[in-house]
Design a protein around this motif. Structure first.
Motif, PDB file in Angstrom:
ATOM      1  N   GLU A  59       0.828  -0.994  -0.060  1.00 10.44           N
ATOM      2  CA  GLU A  59      -0.111   0.072  -0.060  1.00 10.44           C
ATOM      3  C   GLU A  59       0.904   1.183   0.035  1.00 10.44           C
ATOM      4  O   GLU A  59       1.983   1.048   0.484  1.00 10.44           O
ATOM      5  CB  GLU A  59      -0.795   0.136   1.482  1.00 10.44           C
ATOM      6  N   ALA A  60       0.343   2.220  -0.590  1.00 13.14           N
ATOM      7  CA  ALA A  60       0.986   3.671  -0.522  1.00 13.14           C
ATOM      8  C   ALA A  60       2.441   3.743  -0.926  1.00 13.14           C
ATOM      9  O   ALA A  60       2.810   3.325  -2.084  1.00 13.14           O
ATOM     10  CB  ALA A  60       0.806   4.185   0.672  1.00 13.14           C
ATOM     11  N   ASP A  61       3.465   3.732   0.146  1.00  9.54           N
ATOM     12  CA  ASP A  61       4.760   4.005  -0.402  1.00  9.54           C
ATOM     13  C   ASP A  61       5.459   2.568   0.054  1.00  9.54           C
ATOM     14  O   ASP A  61       6.684   2.430  -0.076  1.00  9.54           O
ATOM     15  CB  ASP A  61       5.657   5.043   0.178  1.00  9.54           C
ATOM     16  N   ILE A  62       4.718   1.359   0.577  1.00  2.00           N
ATOM     17  CA  ILE A  62       5.448   0.328   0.547  1.00  2.00           C
ATOM     18  C   ILE A  62       5.223  -0.596  -0.474  1.00  2.00           C
ATOM     19  O   ILE A  62       4.128  -0.707  -1.012  1.00  2.00           O
ATOM     20  CB  ILE A  62       4.389  -0.381   1.895  1.00  2.00           C
ATOM     21  N   ALA A  63       6.136  -1.052  -1.086  1.00  2.00           N
ATOM     22  CA  ALA A  63       6.403  -1.578  -2.362  1.00  2.00           C
ATOM     23  C   ALA A  63       6.743  -2.840  -2.345  1.00  2.00           C
ATOM     24  O   ALA A  63       7.584  -3.172  -1.342  1.00  2.00           O
ATOM     25  CB  ALA A  63       7.145  -0.549  -3.341  1.00  2.00           C
ATOM     26  N   PRO A  64       6.524  -3.771  -3.256  1.00  2.00           N
ATOM     27  CA  PRO A  64       7.266  -5.068  -3.522  1.00  2.00           C
ATOM     28  C   PRO A  64       8.602  -4.879  -4.013  1.00  2.00           C
ATOM     29  O   PRO A  64       9.035  -3.649  -4.646  1.00  2.00           O
ATOM     30  CB  PRO A  64       6.388  -5.609  -4.503  1.00  2.00           C
ATOM     31  N   GLY A  65       9.465  -5.833  -3.629  1.00  2.00           N
ATOM     32  CA  GLY A  65      11.129  -5.866  -3.763  1.00  2.00           C
ATOM     33  C   GLY A  65      11.687  -7.015  -3.875  1.00  2.00           C
ATOM     34  O   GLY A  65      10.844  -8.257  -3.372  1.00  2.00           O
ATOM     35  N   ARG A  66      12.782  -7.243  -4.097  1.00  2.00           N
ATOM     36  CA  ARG A  66      13.376  -8.548  -4.088  1.00  2.00           C
ATOM     37  C   ARG A  66      15.089  -8.392  -3.700  1.00  2.00           C
ATOM     38  O   ARG A  66      15.615  -7.348  -3.954  1.00  2.00           O
ATOM     39  CB  ARG A  66      13.702  -9.233  -5.488  1.00  2.00           C
ATOM     40  N   ILE A  67      15.352  -9.190  -2.836  1.00  2.00           N
ATOM     41  CA  ILE A  67      16.768  -9.274  -2.282  1.00  2.00           C
ATOM     42  C   ILE A  67      17.446 -10.239  -2.847  1.00  2.00           C
ATOM     43  O   ILE A  67      17.029 -11.555  -2.873  1.00  2.00           O
ATOM     44  CB  ILE A  67      16.818  -9.262  -0.743  1.00  2.00           C
TER      45      ILE A  67
END
Length: 149
Positions: A80-88
């Motif tokens: 949501e909002a500025d919480i985004a998916p990512g990968r490490i």
């Protein structure tokens, strides 16, 4: 200093990102992500990561990227909002154990790179340094600094 070498898998996360000099806003971001995860019942089994993507010796501090991430087993909720998916990225990491306090984390940052060099190991470029906060370590007041090798 005790070093444990592990191979970490590539990991899907949700993240908050801060760009700028390291340190200033990290704690606020961490609390915000933990609150978001707690509201969704994800914190108890999730792993929190502080991810330093850039070396401030090579990259101007105002361009350094720091992510606060949550990795959980199973599916991650829709961000949501500025919480985004990512990968490490995965790979080999040298992990150092220290006290889960502001001074303990700072001590890990100040001593781990020299300890790595003493073992004849060097950081791998292109992968981030991880502050890893696993529930089973936090229960004992501990956290880890994981340096890619």
């Amino acid at each position: 200093m005790n070093i444990t070498v592990v191979t970490l898998p590539e990991t899907a996360v949700v993240r908050l990102r801060c760009t700028g000099p390291y340190g200033g806003n990290n704690r606020n971001m961490m609390e915000r992500l933990k609150s978001w995860a707690r509201e969704r019942g994800l914190l108890e089994n999730g792993v929190i990561l502080g991810v330093a993507w850039d070396d401030p010796v090579c990259i101007p501090p105002e361009q350094c990227r720091y992510d606060v991430c949550l990795a959980t087993k199973g599916c991650l909720p829709e961000p949501e909002a500025d919480i985004a998916p990512g990968r490490i990225p995965g790979g080999r990491y040298a992990c150092f154990l220290g006290a889960h306090t502001p001074s303990g984390v700072q001590a890990l940052w100040e001593t781990s790179f020299a300890a790595l060099a003493e073992q004849g190991l060097s950081p791998a470029p292109g992968r981030p340094v991880l502050e890893r906060y696993r529930p089973e370590r936090l229960d004992r007041g501990l956290c880890e600094l994981c340096i890619p090798i």
